[in-house]
Enzyme design. Sequence first.
Site, PDB file in Angstrom:
ATOM      1  N   ASP A 313       0.865  -1.165   0.000  1.00  0.00           N
ATOM      2  CA  ASP A 313       0.000   0.000   0.000  1.00  0.00           C
ATOM      3  C   ASP A 313       0.916   1.234   0.000  1.00  0.00           C
ATOM      4  O   ASP A 313       2.131   1.131   0.056  1.00  0.00           O
ATOM      5  CB  ASP A 313      -0.946  -0.043   1.217  1.00  0.00           C
ATOM      6  CG  ASP A 313      -2.166   0.828   1.025  1.00  0.00           C
ATOM      7  OD1 ASP A 313      -3.185   0.598   1.675  1.00  0.00           O
ATOM      8  OD2 ASP A 313      -2.101   1.760   0.176  1.00  0.00           O
ATOM      9  N   GLU A 520     -10.388   6.730   4.894  1.00  0.00           N
ATOM     10  CA  GLU A 520      -9.369   6.132   5.749  1.00  0.00           C
ATOM     11  C   GLU A 520      -9.415   6.677   7.170  1.00  0.00           C
ATOM     12  O   GLU A 520     -10.493   6.799   7.759  1.00  0.00           O
ATOM     13  CB  GLU A 520      -7.992   6.294   5.088  1.00  0.00           C
ATOM     14  CG  GLU A 520      -7.958   5.684   3.679  1.00  0.00           C
ATOM     15  CD  GLU A 520      -6.585   5.656   3.060  1.00  0.00           C
ATOM     16  OE1 GLU A 520      -6.469   5.926   1.852  1.00  0.00           O
ATOM     17  OE2 GLU A 520      -5.616   5.306   3.759  1.00  0.00           O
TER      18      GLU A 520
HETATM   19  C1  GLC Z   1      -4.399   4.283   0.047  1.00  0.00           C
HETATM   20  C2  GLC Z   1      -5.290   3.133   0.442  1.00  0.00           C
HETATM   21  C3  GLC Z   1      -5.457   2.092  -0.629  1.00  0.00           C
HETATM   22  C4  GLC Z   1      -5.343   2.716  -2.005  1.00  0.00           C
HETATM   23  C5  GLC Z   1      -3.938   3.272  -2.159  1.00  0.00           C
HETATM   24  C6  GLC Z   1      -3.748   3.976  -3.507  1.00  0.00           C
HETATM   25  O1  GLC Z   1      -3.603   4.681   1.113  1.00  0.00           O
HETATM   26  O2  GLC Z   1      -4.982   2.468   1.654  1.00  0.00           O
HETATM   27  O3  GLC Z   1      -6.737   1.466  -0.423  1.00  0.00           O
HETATM   28  O4  GLC Z   1      -5.579   1.727  -2.999  1.00  0.00           O
HETATM   29  O5  GLC Z   1      -3.602   4.179  -1.118  1.00  0.00           O
HETATM   30  O6  GLC Z   1      -4.564   5.091  -3.590  1.00  0.00           O
END
Ligand code: GLC
Length: 631
Positions: A313, A520
Amino acid sequence: MKRVSPCIVITMICSIVFTFSCVSSKKNLTSVPAEAKYRNASLPVEERVNDLMSYMTLDEKVAQMAQAVVYVASPADAKSYGLGSILVGGGDHPGSGLKAKDWLNFYNEYQKAAMQTRLGIPILFGVDAVHGNAKIEGATVFPHNIGLGATNDAALVEKIGRITAIESRAAGLHWNFAPCVAVARDERWGRTYESFSESPDIVSALGIAYVHGLENGNRAAQNSMAACVKHYFADGGAEWGSGPHGIDRGNSTLSDEDVRKIHLAPYVAALKEKPASVMISFSGIGGEEMHGNKKWIDVLKQELKFNGIIISDWAGHKELKGENLFAQSINAGMDMIMIPEEYPDFVVDVPQNVKDGIITKERIDEAVRRILRVKFEMGLFEKALADESQLNTVGCDEHMDVAREAVRKSLVLLKNENTALPLLKTEKVAIVGTKAKDMGVLCGGWTLYWGGYSEYEPLVAQLEQNSRRVKSSGLAVKGKNILEAFTATAGASVLYSDDGSAIDGAKKAIVVIGEVPYAEFFGDLKDLSVSKADVDKIKKLKAQGISVIAVIVSGRPMIISEIEADCDAIVAAWLPGSMAGPGIADVLYGDYDFSGKLSFTWPKDMAQLPINVGDGKEGLYPFGYGLRYKQ
Ligand code: GLC
C-alpha cells in the site's frame, strides 16, 4: 619488443573469454531483435516471461518493481527509469481535467513513454475505482460496498464490477485497486463503508463476484480491468486504540485460527477467481506489520498458491522499523512497491541491496516474473494504448439504470409506523436538509478526490480543499440528488427546507441526515452519534406535528438513540452514489419494495462496539434485519 609475461597473456585471454561468455549468455544488452520471443503473442506466457527476463539487467528488473505516483513521476520518468507501474493517488488527475478523454490522453502519454524503453515493457497504470470509477467526471458512481453488502446480491455486484471495468478501460485505466474485502468488525473504523459486511461469508461471495466482474475471466479483453484484492489482511480486524488515529492502520490480536476464519476467508474465496494482484494492508497482526509479515505473505503465495502481483500500500514499507525498508518489504514477499515518491532512491538502493546480498537475485526474479506475467496476460504487449471508441459508455443510461437498481436494493427499512411509508405522489412532502441535494455527501469518499467532497458542509480540514476544487472547477458527479428526483417524481407536492422551517402544508418530511465524506483514518471516530444539527431538524419537525421519515446517508450504522422515537420511519441509505435520488424515490413512493438487509449489526450505543453477529450482544437492529412494505 618488451616480453609480456605468460601469466598476463593468460589473464587477458581469460577476461576476454569471461566477458564474451557474460554478454552472450545475457544476449546483447544494447539491442533486442525485433523477432525476440517475448514479442511473439502466439507463445505461452511463461515462455515469453523467461525470454524477456533473459534480456533484462538487474536495474531493469528492479525498475519493474517500482510503482510511482503521477504527481511526482512524469511520462519522461516512466521512460528514463523504466518504471513498472504508475498510480493515480486519491487526489490526482490529469492537468487537462477529469473527463474520460482527459484520462485517456493522460494514460496514453505514460504508456507511449514506457514503450520507448530499451525492451518496450508497458506500464501498469493503477487507480482506485472503488465504487465505479468516480475519478472520471461523468462516470457511473455506484453505492459504496456497505450498501452493496445490504443488497447481498452477487449477480448485481458482478454487474457493477463489469461496468466499472468497461467505463475505466474506456478511459484507458486498466488496473483497479479493488475490491476491498475487509471484514470490518468495528464501525468506528473510517473504512467501514469500503467493507461489504461484518460477515466473512457475505464479503467472500461479493468479493468473488466483483473480481469476476472486473476481469471477466479474460484479463486480455479490452474491457477487462485487472483486480487488486485488498488489504491483505485483517485490516478490518484492527482494534480501537491500536491505530495512530484510533483504528485505521492498527493491529489485530486475534488468534491465528480466528484471523483465518474471519479475515483470511475472503481471500481464500477471491483467489479462486485468480485476480491479478493483492494489496498488503497497513495494519498488523499480533504486533507484526503486514508489510514485513513474511509468515502471512507466504500463506498467500504457498498455501493459497497466489501467483499474481503482491503490491504494497502507499509507502507501506515506511510502517516498518530499522533500515533497508524496501529490502525488508521485498524479502517479506512484496513484488511491487507502491513507493510512490522516492523511486529515484528505490532504483539505486535495491540493486545495491542485491549486490550486498541483502536481497537475493532469486527474490528479484520471482517478483519480476509475477509482474511480467500479469502484463503479458493483460495483452499489454500487443495493445497497450487506449482508443476513444468506448468513451460513450461512460455514465451511459444503461449503466445508470444498474446504479439505480443497486440503490433500491441497498436501502434498509429500519422502522415504519403510522403509515409513514410508502408516500403518495399527491401528498405534500417536505425534503429537509442540504444532504438531500449534496452529491458529494450522497457519494461519500473516493469521489473525484480522495476523501470526497461536499457542496454545502465542511469536511475535516485536510479534505476541505477537495470541496473548494470541485466548486472552483465546476466539476460534478453525473446523477440525480434526492431533491431533484423527488421533485421530478411528485412535482408540486415536494417542498424543500434546509432546517425544517417554512414547510406549510406538508404532513410528512423526509429528513436526510448522516455523515459528510471522509476516507481512511479521517473517518476514525469514537462517537458515531447523529450530529446535533441533524437532531435539531428532527425535533423542529416533530414539534410541528409533522410525520418524520429519516433517511440516513452514512458510511456505517450511526447511534440514533436521540432521534429514533421521534421518527415514524427510518431508512438506512448508506452512500448511494449517482442514482441516490431516483433509487430512493422509487422505493419511498412504493414503486419498488424494500429488500435490503443489514450486513452490519446496528449498535444501540457506543458502549456496545465492537458488536458483530454471533457475539451474543443485542444491538438496536440485528445483522440481517430489514423491513418490507409487504412482509
Ligand atoms: C491508500 C489506500 C489504498 C489505495 C492506495 C492507492 O492509502 O490504503 O486502499 O488503494 O492508497 O490510492
